[in-house]
Scaffold this motif. Sequence first.
Motif, PDB file in Angstrom:
ATOM      1  N   TRP A 112     -35.782 -23.295  -8.679  1.00 48.98           N
ATOM      2  CA  TRP A 112     -34.254 -23.307  -9.270  1.00 48.98           C
ATOM      3  C   TRP A 112     -34.047 -21.806  -9.490  1.00 48.98           C
ATOM      4  O   TRP A 112     -32.811 -21.241  -8.889  1.00 48.98           O
ATOM      5  CB  TRP A 112     -34.078 -23.897 -10.564  1.00 48.98           C
ATOM      6  CG  TRP A 112     -33.816 -25.488 -10.389  1.00 48.98           C
ATOM      7  CD1 TRP A 112     -34.356 -26.403 -10.569  1.00 48.98           C
ATOM      8  CD2 TRP A 112     -32.593 -26.043  -9.767  1.00 48.98           C
ATOM      9  NE1 TRP A 112     -33.824 -27.825 -10.400  1.00 48.98           N
ATOM     10  CE2 TRP A 112     -32.448 -27.276  -9.710  1.00 48.98           C
ATOM     11  CE3 TRP A 112     -31.408 -25.451  -9.206  1.00 48.98           C
ATOM     12  CZ2 TRP A 112     -31.757 -28.178  -9.244  1.00 48.98           C
ATOM     13  CZ3 TRP A 112     -30.298 -26.033  -8.902  1.00 48.98           C
ATOM     14  CH2 TRP A 112     -30.469 -27.767  -8.890  1.00 48.98           C
TER      15      TRP A 112
ATOM     16  N   ARG B  25     -24.615 -15.602 -13.240  1.00 44.47           N
ATOM     17  CA  ARG B  25     -24.798 -16.888 -14.052  1.00 44.47           C
ATOM     18  C   ARG B  25     -24.059 -16.958 -15.612  1.00 44.47           C
ATOM     19  O   ARG B  25     -24.093 -16.085 -15.927  1.00 44.47           O
ATOM     20  CB  ARG B  25     -26.270 -17.056 -14.138  1.00 44.47           C
ATOM     21  CG  ARG B  25     -27.216 -16.825 -12.978  1.00 44.47           C
ATOM     22  CD  ARG B  25     -28.706 -17.137 -13.388  1.00 44.47           C
ATOM     23  NE  ARG B  25     -29.538 -16.933 -12.144  1.00 44.47           N
ATOM     24  CZ  ARG B  25     -30.637 -16.974 -11.985  1.00 44.47           C
ATOM     25  NH1 ARG B  25     -31.357 -17.574 -13.205  1.00 44.47           N
ATOM     26  NH2 ARG B  25     -31.634 -16.678 -11.221  1.00 44.47           N
TER      27      ARG B  25
ATOM     28  N   ASP C  30     -24.467 -20.914 -19.964  1.00 45.55           N
ATOM     29  CA  ASP C  30     -24.985 -22.246 -20.550  1.00 45.55           C
ATOM     30  C   ASP C  30     -26.079 -22.688 -19.497  1.00 45.55           C
ATOM     31  O   ASP C  30     -26.254 -24.040 -19.565  1.00 45.55           O
ATOM     32  CB  ASP C  30     -23.756 -23.299 -20.496  1.00 45.55           C
ATOM     33  CG  ASP C  30     -23.226 -23.515 -19.286  1.00 45.55           C
ATOM     34  OD1 ASP C  30     -23.447 -22.660 -18.263  1.00 45.55           O
ATOM     35  OD2 ASP C  30     -22.329 -24.409 -18.909  1.00 45.55           O
ATOM     36  N   LEU C  31     -26.558 -22.076 -18.415  1.00 48.34           N
ATOM     37  CA  LEU C  31     -27.563 -22.402 -17.640  1.00 48.34           C
ATOM     38  C   LEU C  31     -28.827 -22.884 -18.197  1.00 48.34           C
ATOM     39  O   LEU C  31     -29.320 -22.074 -19.107  1.00 48.34           O
ATOM     40  CB  LEU C  31     -27.883 -21.560 -16.490  1.00 48.34           C
ATOM     41  CG  LEU C  31     -26.668 -21.263 -15.524  1.00 48.34           C
ATOM     42  CD1 LEU C  31     -27.423 -20.270 -14.235  1.00 48.34           C
ATOM     43  CD2 LEU C  31     -26.346 -22.515 -14.869  1.00 48.34           C
ATOM     44  N   ASP C  32     -29.530 -24.051 -17.971  1.00 47.58           N
ATOM     45  CA  ASP C  32     -30.701 -24.487 -18.574  1.00 47.58           C
ATOM     46  C   ASP C  32     -31.405 -25.258 -17.390  1.00 47.58           C
ATOM     47  O   ASP C  32     -31.470 -26.137 -17.015  1.00 47.58           O
ATOM     48  CB  ASP C  32     -30.294 -26.024 -19.415  1.00 47.58           C
ATOM     49  CG  ASP C  32     -31.528 -26.132 -20.158  1.00 47.58           C
ATOM     50  OD1 ASP C  32     -32.558 -25.649 -19.931  1.00 47.58           O
ATOM     51  OD2 ASP C  32     -31.304 -26.952 -20.994  1.00 47.58           O
ATOM     52  N   LEU C  33     -32.093 -24.000 -16.895  1.00 48.75           N
ATOM     53  CA  LEU C  33     -33.045 -24.178 -15.578  1.00 48.75           C
ATOM     54  C   LEU C  33     -34.187 -25.147 -16.006  1.00 48.75           C
ATOM     55  O   LEU C  33     -34.526 -25.961 -15.417  1.00 48.75           O
ATOM     56  CB  LEU C  33     -33.619 -23.051 -15.165  1.00 48.75           C
ATOM     57  CG  LEU C  33     -32.524 -22.131 -14.389  1.00 48.75           C
ATOM     58  CD1 LEU C  33     -33.196 -20.779 -13.868  1.00 48.75           C
ATOM     59  CD2 LEU C  33     -31.668 -22.750 -13.649  1.00 48.75           C
TER      60      LEU C  33
ATOM     61  N   LEU D 281     -33.006 -28.736 -15.818  1.00 49.24           N
ATOM     62  CA  LEU D 281     -32.822 -29.183 -14.306  1.00 49.24           C
ATOM     63  C   LEU D 281     -34.193 -29.631 -13.808  1.00 49.24           C
ATOM     64  O   LEU D 281     -34.198 -30.199 -13.060  1.00 49.24           O
ATOM     65  CB  LEU D 281     -32.002 -28.179 -13.530  1.00 49.24           C
ATOM     66  CG  LEU D 281     -30.877 -27.808 -13.708  1.00 49.24           C
ATOM     67  CD1 LEU D 281     -30.230 -26.419 -13.249  1.00 49.24           C
ATOM     68  CD2 LEU D 281     -29.766 -28.679 -13.426  1.00 49.24           C
TER      69      LEU D 281
ATOM     70  N   MET E 107     -23.596 -24.445 -15.624  1.00 52.61           N
ATOM     71  CA  MET E 107     -24.464 -25.790 -15.729  1.00 52.61           C
ATOM     72  C   MET E 107     -23.541 -26.979 -15.025  1.00 52.61           C
ATOM     73  O   MET E 107     -24.035 -27.795 -14.211  1.00 52.61           O
ATOM     74  CB  MET E 107     -24.684 -26.327 -17.103  1.00 52.61           C
ATOM     75  CG  MET E 107     -25.874 -27.467 -17.103  1.00 52.61           C
ATOM     76  SD  MET E 107     -27.364 -26.570 -16.288  1.00 52.61           S
ATOM     77  CE  MET E 107     -28.488 -27.876 -16.911  1.00 52.61           C
ATOM     78  N   THR E 108     -22.217 -26.888 -15.297  1.00 53.11           N
ATOM     79  CA  THR E 108     -21.451 -27.829 -14.533  1.00 53.11           C
ATOM     80  C   THR E 108     -21.327 -28.078 -13.222  1.00 53.11           C
ATOM     81  O   THR E 108     -21.597 -28.991 -12.306  1.00 53.11           O
ATOM     82  CB  THR E 108     -19.880 -27.990 -15.020  1.00 53.11           C
ATOM     83  OG1 THR E 108     -19.772 -27.617 -16.471  1.00 53.11           O
ATOM     84  CG2 THR E 108     -19.030 -28.714 -14.588  1.00 53.11           C
TER      85      THR E 108
ATOM     86  N   LEU F 293     -24.099 -26.991 -11.071  1.00 55.84           N
ATOM     87  CA  LEU F 293     -25.094 -27.475 -10.655  1.00 55.84           C
ATOM     88  C   LEU F 293     -25.373 -28.939 -10.889  1.00 55.84           C
ATOM     89  O   LEU F 293     -26.176 -29.355  -9.865  1.00 55.84           O
ATOM     90  CB  LEU F 293     -26.412 -26.529 -11.329  1.00 55.84           C
ATOM     91  CG  LEU F 293     -26.386 -25.028 -11.251  1.00 55.84           C
ATOM     92  CD1 LEU F 293     -27.561 -24.227 -11.852  1.00 55.84           C
ATOM     93  CD2 LEU F 293     -26.474 -24.641  -9.725  1.00 55.84           C
ATOM     94  N   VAL F 294     -25.044 -29.343 -12.055  1.00 51.94           N
ATOM     95  CA  VAL F 294     -25.149 -30.763 -12.233  1.00 51.94           C
ATOM     96  C   VAL F 294     -24.464 -31.648 -11.112  1.00 51.94           C
ATOM     97  O   VAL F 294     -24.846 -32.512 -10.611  1.00 51.94           O
ATOM     98  CB  VAL F 294     -24.900 -30.966 -13.588  1.00 51.94           C
ATOM     99  CG1 VAL F 294     -24.854 -32.507 -13.808  1.00 51.94           C
ATOM    100  CG2 VAL F 294     -25.793 -30.400 -14.921  1.00 51.94           C
TER     101      VAL F 294
ATOM    102  N   TYR G  55     -25.747 -34.231 -19.736  1.00 53.64           N
ATOM    103  CA  TYR G  55     -24.756 -33.826 -18.631  1.00 53.64           C
ATOM    104  C   TYR G  55     -24.340 -35.052 -17.762  1.00 53.64           C
ATOM    105  O   TYR G  55     -23.549 -34.762 -16.838  1.00 53.64           O
ATOM    106  CB  TYR G  55     -25.634 -32.891 -17.657  1.00 53.64           C
ATOM    107  CG  TYR G  55     -25.861 -31.748 -18.548  1.00 53.64           C
ATOM    108  CD1 TYR G  55     -25.260 -30.693 -18.685  1.00 53.64           C
ATOM    109  CD2 TYR G  55     -27.364 -31.743 -18.949  1.00 53.64           C
ATOM    110  CE1 TYR G  55     -25.816 -29.574 -19.626  1.00 53.64           C
ATOM    111  CE2 TYR G  55     -27.793 -30.430 -19.592  1.00 53.64           C
ATOM    112  CZ  TYR G  55     -26.732 -29.516 -19.968  1.00 53.64           C
ATOM    113  OH  TYR G  55     -27.336 -28.751 -20.655  1.00 53.64           O
TER     114      TYR G  55
END
Length: 662
Positions: A579, A589, A592-595, A598, A629-630, A632-633, A655
Amino acid sequence: MSLEYLFERLARLEQRIRDAVESRRAADPNPDDPFRGLYLSNETIDALLEGHREPFPPFTDSVPDGRLHPLAQRVGLTGVDIELLLVALAPDLDSRFEQFYGYLNDDVTRRRATAGLALRLCGVSEASAAGRARLDADAPLITCGLLTMEDEERPFLSRTLRVPDRVVNHLLGDDRLAPELAGCARLGTRVTDVAGTDRLARAIRGQVGLVYLKEHPGGGAEELGVAALTGAGFPALVVDAARWQAESGQGELIGSLVREALLRGAGLVLGPVDDWPRLEKLAHPAVPLIVHGTGAWDPRWSAIPPLQLDALPLSVAGRVALWRSHLDGGLAPDVDPGEATAHFVLGPGQIARAAKAASVTALADGGPVRTSHLRAGARSQNAAGLQRLARRIEPAVGWSDLVLPAGVLSLLDELAARARYRDQVLDEWRMRPGGGRGRGVTGLFAGDSGTGKTMSAEVIAASLGLDLYTVNLATVVDKYVGETEKNLERIFTEAAGVNGVLLFDEADAIFGKRSEVRDAHDRYANIESAYLLQRMETFDGIAVLATNLRANLDEAFTRRLDVIVDFPLPDVELRRQLWDRCLGARMPRAGDLDLGFLAEAFELAGGHIRSAAVTGAYLAAEAGRPVAMTDLVGAVAREYRKLGRLCLDREFGPYLAMVTEG
C-alpha cells in the motif's frame, strides 16, 4: 604506372591502326569518295573480290603491367587475350579511336572494334579457330565479364566488342564498387582476429577455394572470414546473402560479384545462407569463397566439398579486450566492460557497433562511457524480428520496487546470477551437460494473478540491462495442426539472436500436460507439447514461464527449468508495504490514512492493491484534495466488485458506511 602503361600500349595500337589505314587507302578504288562508309560502290566490291586481307604481324611484347598485369594473372589471360582487351578498350580511353574504327569498319555508325577487326589488329587470322576461341562464350575474357560481345544477330566477325564500364574504371584506378552491387555487397574491414583466424588463413593460402563456417551465437563468422582472407593476403568482399538473393537480376549480380572479386584480387564472404544459394556460379580458382550460416552445410549447395569450420563465440578476455579497444580510452575508470556485458551474446562486429553507439550516447550525456551506456549500446544490436512476434518492454523498475518474501527474492537473484555467470560456468568450467543441450536459462514463475510474476521478470531484465519481450499468445496459438509449432519456432529462432528476456505469460496455455490419446485432437496436442520439450532443450536465451496454474504444466517441463519460483499471496506486513509503495512519495496524503487497517482487513494481492491505489488517486484528483481513507476504501470496494467478492461488515468495519455511501 598503370595509366602510363595503358596509354603507352594505346600509342602502339594507334601505330598499328595507322598502318591499317595506309594499307586500306592503297587498295581503295575511290579514296576521295565523300560518302565513304555510307554505301558500297561497284568498284569497292570489285576491289574486295580481287584483294586478299591478311592480318597484321602479331605483337612481340604481350607482357602487361600496372593493374592489367595482376588481373591477367588471376584470370589466366594469354597474350592474344590482352591485345583483344586493349583493342576493345581503346575507344573508352581515347575518343579518336571511334573514328579510326568507323573508318576501318567501313561504316561510320559502327565506332567500336568488331571481332574481325580486333583479330586482324592483333595479328590473328579471321579464320583462325584458336583466335576465334578467345572470344567464345566460355573464354576467360567473356566468362569473367572483362569483355562483352554485342549484336548477336550478326555474323561472328562483325559483332561489336565492348569493355564494361567497371573494368575500364578499374584499369584507370577507380576503386569504387560496381553500382549494381551497392545494395548487397561492401568491402570488409578487419575488426579483430577471431579464434580460428590463423588456421583458416593457412587453408586459404593452401588453395582451399570453398569454406563453410557454421556460426554459433556470438561467433562472428563474417569477421572470421574477413580476418582470415586479410591474413592470407586477400581483400574481402562481404555479400549480404538475403539482399543478394532478393535481387531480381540475380544472374547478372553473380557475374558482377565474380568480376569485382577478380578485379580486386579479393575473396568473397557470403552469408548468412539458409536455403540453396547458387554457389557453383560464384566458383573461380582465383576467388576464395567463404560461406557462413547458422545451420549445417547442405551438400546440394555445391558439388565441391568445402572445408567446414565452427565460428565459436569470443572468450571473456577477448570480449573485454575488444570492448576496450573500440572505446579507445573513453571508458569510466570504475566500469568493467566484461562484468557489465558478461551476459550479452555479441559477435566481434556487434561489439564494434555497440561500442560506437555507447560512445555516442556518452558524448551526448557529457561524460565517460558508463555501464548504462554499454548496455544500451549492446541492446541496440538486437534485431527487430522478435518485436513482430512479441511485445518489447523497456524495464522501468528495479529490485527496490519488489515487495516479496526474502525466499522469493533469493530465487529471483539466483535466476539473474545464472544468466550473468553462465559463460564462466558453462564455458570456462566446462559444466555444460551433453546431449546437444543449449545454454539457455529458464525459470518458472507460479502464483495467483497479481502476485508480481510479470514485474519480477521485468526486474530481472532490468538488472541484466536487457529488454523484456512478452510473447503474445494470439501470435502463437493456431487452430490448424502444426501452425502453433511453426509460430513457436519462429519466436525461439528470433530470440536466439536477441539479447533479452523472453516472457511466456499464461504459459500453461502452450506448455500444458500431455494426456491420454482418445482422439486426433489429443494426439496433435501431445505432439505440440513434445515439440516444446525438445525445443526448450536447445534454447540458448533467457526465458521465463509465468502461470497461475502450475499444476497444469507438464512435469517434463519442470525438469528442464533452472529455477522455480512460487509467488505467495502477501501477508499483512507485505500488504502494508505494498500500500505504501503503490501510493508513492509524490501523491499528497490526508491525515486519516490508515494503511495498517487496509493491510489487515483486505487480503489482496499486489496487483489488486496497485489497481485500488490508482483508482483512489483518480477519486482524490476529481475531488481536488489529497487522497483520503474514503477514496481508498471506495477503491477497494470497486476492486471487490471486479473480483466478484462481497463487501462484508467484518472486513470493512467502521468504513462500511463509506462503501454504502459511495
